[in-house]
Write an enzyme that holds these catalytic residues in place. Structure first.
Site, PDB file in Angstrom:
ATOM      1  CB  CYS A 181      19.359  64.340  42.440  1.00 30.93           C
ATOM      2  SG  CYS A 181      20.932  64.405  41.571  1.00 30.93           S
ATOM      3  CG  HIS A 203      25.478  66.297  45.909  1.00 35.82           C
ATOM      4  ND1 HIS A 203      25.264  65.658  44.709  1.00 35.82           N
ATOM      5  CD2 HIS A 203      26.818  66.475  46.017  1.00 35.82           C
ATOM      6  CE1 HIS A 203      26.426  65.443  44.111  1.00 35.82           C
ATOM      7  NE2 HIS A 203      27.386  65.936  44.877  1.00 35.82           N
TER       8      HIS A 203
END
Length: 194
Positions: A172, A114
């Site tokens: 991301c 993440h």
């Protein structure tokens, strides 16, 4: 009536911020606990015996297992590697994409994390940085060759590269985006011959 709506809006906002903070703290504690577990697993295994080529080629942990450490010294990343990339695994550290290889298995190694937890500092990565993957059967270093941004649904970057080994880190993108990001930031690195 407007006053009630305003108070309700503020309370809801504070609740959302509090919940987000709780989730972030929970993930940070989980990552730290799993990092300690990874250090222990690595030190016990490396002290027990010298791994054989068969040990390296057959290394295939179970989903959810803490298997190693990802270390990027220049940007200060040291985080556990966990088998799998489901949300539960990614709360523990960097996830190893289950169908990809591990170091010295002569194929593509894919690790994902993440952007707002374990890969928070990934925006500072540079070409030439050294990445080390520490596993029970040894430490494996890679040098970053290039980075790219691809669409969130682009799976063409995850592919067999056999017999050539490469390391892919994915997260991301954009890094400061709120919500589900539309893209992925991909780092490609190649083994350093020792």
């Amino acid at each position: 009536m407007l006053r009630v709506f305003t108070v309700l809006f503020i309370v809801t906002g504070l609740g959302a911020i509090g919940y987000g903070g709780y989730q972030l703290l929970k993930t940070e504690l989980s990552v730290q606990n799993n990092l300690e577990e990874a250090k222990e697993v690595i030190s016990q295994k490396q002290a027990s015996k010298k791994p054989t080529e068969k040990d390296i080629q057959s290394f295939s942990p179970q989903e959810g297992d803490v298997v190693g450490i990802l270390f990027i010294p220049r940007i200060g990343i040291e985080t556990p590697i966990v088998e799998g990339t489901d949300p539960d695994e990614l709360e523990k550290g960097v996830g190893h994409f289950a169908t990809s290889a591990y170091p010295r298995q002569n194929d593509q190694v894919v690790l994902s994390g993440h952007r707002d937890t374990v890969f928070r500092k990934m925006k500072d990565i540079e070409i030439g940085d050294i990445i080390t993957v520490k596993l029970p059967h040894g430490d494996f270093s890679y040098k970053i060759a290039h980075t790219q941004v691809v669409g969130a649904d682009d799976r063409t970057i995850i592919k067999s590269t056999a017999p050539n080994e490469e390391l892919l880190l994915t997260t991301c993108y954009p890094f400061n985006f709120v919500g589900n990001a539309p893209d992925r930031f991909v780092v490609t690195a190649y083994p350093i011959n020792e």
